[in-house]
Enzyme design. Sequence first.
Site, PDB file in Angstrom:
ATOM      1  N   ARG A   1      47.484  13.492  26.090  1.00  0.00           N
ATOM      2  CA  ARG A   1      47.954  12.909  27.355  1.00  0.00           C
ATOM      3  C   ARG A   1      47.077  13.354  28.513  1.00  0.00           C
ATOM      4  NH1 ARG A   1      53.652  14.242  28.943  1.00  0.00           N
ATOM      5  NH2 ARG A   1      52.796  13.170  30.727  1.00  0.00           N
TER       6      ARG A   1
ATOM      7  N   LYS B   1      43.381  13.048  35.896  1.00  0.00           N
ATOM      8  CA  LYS B   1      44.522  12.226  35.461  1.00  0.00           C
ATOM      9  C   LYS B   1      45.528  12.045  36.588  1.00  0.00           C
ATOM     10  CE  LYS B   1      48.034  14.428  33.152  1.00  0.00           C
ATOM     11  NZ  LYS B   1      49.373  14.274  33.751  1.00  0.00           N
ATOM     12  N   ASN B   2      45.866  13.156  37.269  1.00  0.00           N
ATOM     13  CA  ASN B   2      46.941  13.088  38.260  1.00  0.00           C
ATOM     14  C   ASN B   2      46.528  12.430  39.572  1.00  0.00           C
ATOM     15  OD1 ASN B   2      48.601  14.172  36.378  1.00  0.00           O
ATOM     16  ND2 ASN B   2      48.675  16.226  37.263  1.00  0.00           N
TER      17      ASN B   2
ATOM     18  N   ASP C   1      50.222  23.984  36.849  1.00  0.00           N
ATOM     19  CA  ASP C   1      49.573  23.369  35.682  1.00  0.00           C
ATOM     20  C   ASP C   1      48.526  24.281  35.031  1.00  0.00           C
ATOM     21  OD1 ASP C   1      51.147  21.145  35.960  1.00  0.00           O
ATOM     22  OD2 ASP C   1      49.620  19.918  36.929  1.00  0.00           O
TER      23      ASP C   1
ATOM     24  N   CYS D   1      62.565  16.735  31.621  1.00  0.00           N
ATOM     25  CA  CYS D   1      61.544  16.881  30.582  1.00  0.00           C
ATOM     26  C   CYS D   1      61.452  18.357  30.236  1.00  0.00           C
ATOM     27  CB  CYS D   1      60.216  16.289  31.018  1.00  0.00           C
ATOM     28  SG  CYS D   1      59.280  17.310  32.137  1.00  0.00           S
TER      29      CYS D   1
ATOM     30  N   ARG E   1      63.339  18.207  36.971  1.00  0.00           N
ATOM     31  CA  ARG E   1      62.484  17.248  37.663  1.00  0.00           C
ATOM     32  C   ARG E   1      63.249  16.109  38.342  1.00  0.00           C
ATOM     33  NH1 ARG E   1      56.898  16.442  34.573  1.00  0.00           N
ATOM     34  NH2 ARG E   1      56.210  16.187  36.720  1.00  0.00           N
TER      35      ARG E   1
HETATM   36  N1  EPU Z   1      61.122  18.070  43.236  1.00  0.00           N
HETATM   37  C1  EPU Z   1      62.388  17.885  43.749  1.00  0.00           C
HETATM   38  N2  EPU Z   1      62.738  16.619  44.115  1.00  0.00           N
HETATM   39  C2  EPU Z   1      61.899  15.566  44.020  1.00  0.00           C
HETATM   40  C3  EPU Z   1      60.598  15.776  43.490  1.00  0.00           C
HETATM   41  C4  EPU Z   1      60.244  17.046  43.111  1.00  0.00           C
HETATM   42  O1  EPU Z   1      63.171  18.815  43.869  1.00  0.00           O
HETATM   43  O2  EPU Z   1      62.281  14.451  44.379  1.00  0.00           O
HETATM   44  C5  EPU Z   1      60.718  19.420  42.823  1.00  0.00           C
HETATM   45  C6  EPU Z   1      60.309  19.493  41.354  1.00  0.00           C
HETATM   46  O3  EPU Z   1      61.404  19.639  40.506  1.00  0.00           O
HETATM   47  C7  EPU Z   1      59.403  20.706  41.391  1.00  0.00           C
HETATM   48  C8  EPU Z   1      58.693  20.590  42.733  1.00  0.00           C
HETATM   49  O4  EPU Z   1      59.546  19.751  43.524  1.00  0.00           O
HETATM   50  O5  EPU Z   1      60.178  21.880  41.398  1.00  0.00           O
HETATM   51  C9  EPU Z   1      57.311  19.994  42.688  1.00  0.00           C
HETATM   52  O6  EPU Z   1      57.307  18.801  41.905  1.00  0.00           O
HETATM   53  P1  EPU Z   1      56.369  17.569  42.228  1.00  0.00           P
HETATM   54  O7  EPU Z   1      57.194  16.431  42.687  1.00  0.00           O
HETATM   55  O8  EPU Z   1      55.248  18.012  43.116  1.00  0.00           O
HETATM   56  O9  EPU Z   1      55.809  17.194  40.793  1.00  0.00           O
HETATM   57  P2  EPU Z   1      55.338  15.753  40.365  1.00  0.00           P
HETATM   58  O10 EPU Z   1      54.735  15.098  41.541  1.00  0.00           O
HETATM   59  O11 EPU Z   1      56.408  15.069  39.618  1.00  0.00           O
HETATM   60  C10 EPU Z   1      52.888  16.422  39.772  1.00  0.00           C
HETATM   61  C11 EPU Z   1      52.026  16.438  38.543  1.00  0.00           C
HETATM   62  C12 EPU Z   1      52.491  17.546  37.605  1.00  0.00           C
HETATM   63  C13 EPU Z   1      52.425  18.884  38.355  1.00  0.00           C
HETATM   64  C14 EPU Z   1      53.256  18.799  39.632  1.00  0.00           C
HETATM   65  C15 EPU Z   1      53.184  20.046  40.478  1.00  0.00           C
HETATM   66  C16 EPU Z   1      51.393  14.129  38.309  1.00  0.00           C
HETATM   67  C17 EPU Z   1      51.430  12.896  37.507  1.00  0.00           C
HETATM   68  N3  EPU Z   1      52.090  15.153  37.858  1.00  0.00           N
HETATM   69  O12 EPU Z   1      54.204  16.135  39.317  1.00  0.00           O
HETATM   70  O13 EPU Z   1      51.564  17.567  36.534  1.00  0.00           O
HETATM   71  O14 EPU Z   1      52.900  19.916  37.527  1.00  0.00           O
HETATM   72  O15 EPU Z   1      52.809  17.682  40.436  1.00  0.00           O
HETATM   73  O16 EPU Z   1      51.872  20.285  40.885  1.00  0.00           O
HETATM   74  O17 EPU Z   1      50.706  14.174  39.315  1.00  0.00           O
HETATM   75  C18 EPU Z   1      50.808  17.840  34.323  1.00  0.00           C
HETATM   76  O18 EPU Z   1      49.775  17.237  34.631  1.00  0.00           O
HETATM   77  O19 EPU Z   1      50.921  18.464  33.234  1.00  0.00           O
HETATM   78  C19 EPU Z   1      51.934  17.849  35.249  1.00  0.00           C
HETATM   79  C20 EPU Z   1      53.173  18.145  34.867  1.00  0.00           C
END
Ligand code: EPU
Length: 421
Positions: free
Chosen positions: A400, A22-23, A308, A116, A121
């Site tokens: 999801r 998915k991701n 995850d 969320c 986030r």
């Molecule tokens: N963060 C920041 N600033 C930003 C972006 C992220 O501080 O601008 C922080 C976040 O709050 C967190 C860390 O950086 O503490 C990592 O977050 P990341 O941005 O890597 O998460 P994401 O890209 O929004 C993806 C997955 C998530 C998974 C995370 C971490 C997708 C669609 N989602 O989210 O998946 O938990 O990476 O590996 O790719 C799930 O599938 O259930 C899910 C939540």
Amino acid sequence: MDKIVIEGGRKLKGEVTVSGAKNSTLPIMAASLLTDEESIIENVPNLKDITTMVKLLHSLGAKASYENGTLTVKPGKNLKPVAPYKLVSTMRASVCVLGPLLAREGYAEVSLPGGCVIGARPIDLHLKGLGALGADIEIQHGYIVAKVKRQLRGNDIFLGGNFGSSVLATANVMMAAMLASGKTYIQNAACEPEVVDLAQFLKKMGAKIQGEGSPQIEIEGVKHLRGARHSIIPDRIETGTYMVAAAVTGGDVLIKKTAPEHQNALMDRLAQSGVRIERGKDTIRVRRNGRLRAVDVTTLPYPGFPTDLQAQMMALMAITPGISVITEKIYPDRFIHVAELNRMGSRIFLEGNSAIVHGVKRLSGAPVTASDLRASAALVLAGLVAEGQTEVHRVYHLDRGYEKIEDKLSRLGARIWRAKE
Ligand code: EPU
């Protein structure tokens, strides 16, 4: 809404095939907007989040259709670069259309995703990266409004935050840099396999990228990208969930069509806790017939232990003799499953961003609810080993991210079914 009902106590045995990630699929769908030509994406899981992304592509003016695991996207010449609140609030990953829209249209309005249940986030790193490429960004009425005067320009960008690298910020900046002038270097880039898969797709579109999978990614902007055909990598979180399912029930499961090389952190923790793992070329066999041993787990960016899989691992440690400490370093508040697991008889105490898990002899089935996808998966795993009946409510969250979870687990011998509330 549906619920999932589980009669615990069956050992899982047999084979299960993993779906596409998915991701990986979600940012790749966004990347398909970087051209007006048609792209074909294969091995796409049939999930609610994919349907939401298809709706978003439609609302942006692209054609997109899904049939039997294959997604066809044809963005065409005229995009409407506005991602509305209704869709972004349903699925945060929608924010990854920002980079491609900005690259192609020079303008994008994308609703701010907001928090969320797993934490605040923020998206500051996305905005910092796009700003460094020359986008002018403002927040207006809950929307990110991003504009480019002439063209995005390559830059040297450090994308690290307080919690390390960011998967979707890396994806967004990579996609925006594709059509920028000159070279872009992303420092502290996320190394997750989903970022590598995105880079593979972009390369098929004609992009010039090096270093994906390492903390420094180098991109040389090109003038034009074309449509591409790509097959999505196996879902490492679904794989990990079935690995823990085999371990928690004391079963013997062969997981097929997976990528064992993405599973090192989980394999290490499971092996330490007494679970037997055999890795094949694209299979993993997970067996347990002895006692489990408590292990400590700390979530970290890839190749560390994935956040995850934290909740699923906690369900396993909940029935493991001894004390294990599970520390969450990506989302310090991602513990919504703790109270629900405790309703099933586990003894888990929260201490800051750590959960202290005192293993109990048995769990007892109960009605439970969780508003997070992976927390819901952990409750299903706990239900598989609990005495009596467990009902997992708000199945919407499981849908999801897990394709046919009740069918796949039934075929492994679990007593699990979907029922109307
Ligand atoms: N963060 C920041 N600033 C930003 C972006 C992220 O501080 O601008 C922080 C976040 O709050 C967190 C860390 O950086 O503490 C990592 O977050 P990341 O941005 O890597 O998460 P994401 O890209 O929004 C993806 C997955 C998530 C998974 C995370 C971490 C997708 C669609 N989602 O989210 O998946 O938990 O990476 O590996 O790719 C799930 O599938 O259930 C899910 C939540």
